[in-house]
Design a protein around this motif. Structure first.
Motif, PDB file in Angstrom:
ATOM      1  N   GLN A  37      36.078  30.598  36.365  1.00 29.87           N
ATOM      2  CA  GLN A  37      37.153  31.577  36.184  1.00 29.87           C
ATOM      3  C   GLN A  37      37.772  31.475  34.794  1.00 29.87           C
ATOM      4  N   LYS A  38      37.918  30.258  34.329  1.00 27.17           N
ATOM      5  CA  LYS A  38      38.454  30.043  32.984  1.00 27.17           C
ATOM      6  C   LYS A  38      37.479  30.584  31.948  1.00 27.17           C
ATOM      7  N   ASP A  68      34.529  38.304  43.852  1.00 26.29           N
ATOM      8  CA  ASP A  68      34.012  37.858  45.132  1.00 26.29           C
ATOM      9  C   ASP A  68      35.076  38.090  46.202  1.00 26.29           C
ATOM     10  N   GLU A  69      34.825  37.618  47.390  1.00 22.12           N
ATOM     11  CA  GLU A  69      35.739  37.845  48.511  1.00 22.12           C
ATOM     12  C   GLU A  69      37.108  37.209  48.305  1.00 22.12           C
ATOM     13  N   GLN A  70      37.180  36.167  47.473  1.00 21.49           N
ATOM     14  CA  GLN A  70      38.450  35.499  47.199  1.00 21.49           C
ATOM     15  C   GLN A  70      39.163  36.106  45.981  1.00 21.49           C
ATOM     16  N   GLY A  71      38.616  37.190  45.421  1.00 24.85           N
ATOM     17  CA  GLY A  71      39.230  37.814  44.258  1.00 24.85           C
ATOM     18  C   GLY A  71      38.989  37.047  42.970  1.00 24.85           C
ATOM     19  N   ARG A  72      37.901  36.288  42.928  1.00 24.30           N
ATOM     20  CA  ARG A  72      37.558  35.499  41.753  1.00 24.30           C
ATOM     21  C   ARG A  72      36.410  36.181  41.025  1.00 24.30           C
TER      22      ARG A  72
END
Length: 99
Positions: A37-38, A68-72
């Motif tokens: 993510q970073k 993705d499903e976790q918003g990442r």
């Protein structure tokens, strides 16, 4: 997420020290595994500041990011990237002793 100039420097080093004129996400496996993510966040910022660009485009970075499903962010595909002249200048500035 905070802007991390040391992390940006790590990214730019991959471009500057590459033996080819382009790089891809495969050249950033270590940074990706450390914090994908970073990496995505800083690549987007670097593209917005015109430090890097897609190898075959002057308009967008050669990666595709989806959520993705976790918003990442998730890297899905893309073409090679290259460093711009502004990116080289910034990389040199970051490595000066007084910066």
């Amino acid at each position: 997420m905070k802007l991390d100039y040391e992390f940006i420097n790590e990214i730019l080093i991959n471009f500057v020290e590459s033996e080819t004129s382009t790089v891809s996400v495969d050249d950033f496996i270590e940074l990706y595994e450390k914090d994908s993510q970073k990496l995505a966040h800083h690549l987007i910022l670097m593209q917005e500041k015109k430090l890097i660009t897609g190898a075959f485009s002057h308009e967008k970075l050669g990666i595709e990011l989806e959520f993705d499903e976790q918003g990442r962010y998730e890297f899905t595909s893309g073409m090679p990237w290259r460093i711009t002249s502004e990116g080289y200048d910034f990389a040199l500035a970051l490595n000066k002793p007084d910066v």
